[in-house]
Write an enzyme that holds these catalytic residues in place. Sequence first.
Site, PDB file in Angstrom:
ATOM      1  N   GLY A  12       5.932 -10.152  -2.836  1.00 24.85           N
ATOM      2  CA  GLY A  12       6.507  -9.637  -1.604  1.00 24.85           C
ATOM      3  C   GLY A  12       6.040 -10.465  -0.425  1.00 24.85           C
ATOM      4  N   GLY A  15       2.417  -8.615   4.200  1.00 20.57           N
ATOM      5  CA  GLY A  15       2.448  -7.260   4.720  1.00 20.57           C
ATOM      6  C   GLY A  15       3.263  -6.280   3.902  1.00 20.57           C
ATOM      7  N   LYS A  18       1.768  -5.937  -1.587  1.00 20.36           N
ATOM      8  CA  LYS A  18       1.647  -6.399  -2.972  1.00 20.36           C
ATOM      9  C   LYS A  18       0.205  -6.315  -3.484  1.00 20.36           C
ATOM     10  CE  LYS A  18       1.823 -11.184  -1.278  1.00 20.36           C
ATOM     11  NZ  LYS A  18       2.180 -10.799   0.109  1.00 20.36           N
ATOM     12  N   THR A  19      -0.772  -6.635  -2.641  1.00 19.65           N
ATOM     13  CA  THR A  19      -2.170  -6.546  -3.073  1.00 19.65           C
ATOM     14  C   THR A  19      -2.567  -5.102  -3.319  1.00 19.65           C
ATOM     15  OG1 THR A  19      -2.717  -8.558  -1.840  1.00 19.65           O
ATOM     16  CG2 THR A  19      -4.543  -7.140  -2.474  1.00 19.65           C
ATOM     17  N   GLU A  36      -4.722 -13.300  -4.922  1.00 18.29           N
ATOM     18  CA  GLU A  36      -4.611 -14.597  -4.265  1.00 18.29           C
ATOM     19  C   GLU A  36      -5.801 -14.820  -3.331  1.00 18.29           C
ATOM     20  OE1 GLU A  36      -1.102 -17.134  -2.071  1.00 18.29           O
ATOM     21  OE2 GLU A  36      -1.118 -14.962  -1.890  1.00 18.29           O
ATOM     22  N   ASP A  86      -1.255 -10.468  -7.720  1.00 19.88           N
ATOM     23  CA  ASP A  86      -0.461 -10.171  -6.524  1.00 19.88           C
ATOM     24  C   ASP A  86       0.354 -11.369  -6.047  1.00 19.88           C
ATOM     25  OD1 ASP A  86      -2.534 -11.721  -5.507  1.00 19.88           O
ATOM     26  OD2 ASP A  86      -2.930 -10.413  -3.792  1.00 19.88           O
ATOM     27  N   GLU A 147      -3.645 -13.137  11.689  1.00 12.10           N
ATOM     28  CA  GLU A 147      -2.277 -12.708  11.438  1.00 12.10           C
ATOM     29  C   GLU A 147      -1.583 -12.176  12.688  1.00 12.10           C
ATOM     30  OE1 GLU A 147      -2.323 -11.523   6.685  1.00 12.10           O
ATOM     31  OE2 GLU A 147      -2.355  -9.945   8.201  1.00 12.10           O
TER      32      GLU A 147
END
Length: 213
Positions: A12, A15, A18-19, A36, A86, A147
């Site tokens: 994904g 944000g 996925k994690t 990751e 992920d 971010e």
Amino acid sequence: MPNSFDFIAIEGVIGAGKTSLASLLAEKRGARLVLEEFKDNPFLPKFYEDRERYAFQTQLAFLASRFKQQQNMMSQDLFHDFTISDYIFEKDRIFARLNLDQDELALYDNIFNIMTGIAAQPDLIVFIQSSVERLMENIDNRGRDYEQHITPDYLKELNDAYNHFFYHYSKSPLIIINATEIDFVNNPDHLGYIEEQIFEKPIHSNMHIHIAP
């Protein structure tokens, strides 16, 4: 019969969650979790401040890190029956096509094409779709300083690129979750439904399953 996998990948946009989903599923199912290693990329904060200047360095650093993880992932784990990650290795090129100029992409592709043939291939991919607004909200909530330079325009570009990539993806079975209105982190029913679709429902090699509220 429950589905049996050696390797599930959760994917994904930045944000999308996925994690979080990979971590929750790995904990519930006793899987090896491979995340990751974005924190180890020294160019990433600089990239979000100046995409054009730092894109190539950032991309090569991610490519090397992801490939090393892929090689480790293919080794046997005596303590877990299967692996949940992920990301998939091929997603690296989504970012490369979006951020590199023509000459940089040509050099990148020479390296990527060598690596991708020997990277781990997932038995199933779970792709989390979301709106740009929800992605921005999630990014703001987790509060990573670097971010905060991510713009809605960049997220839209990335979102479109991901959707295009997975719309044409056919190497593994694919489950698509529309997560704009789903909260699998805080709602056990949502997580349980996703878990059921992955591990209990029949999955065929060429099927795409959309999960929405």
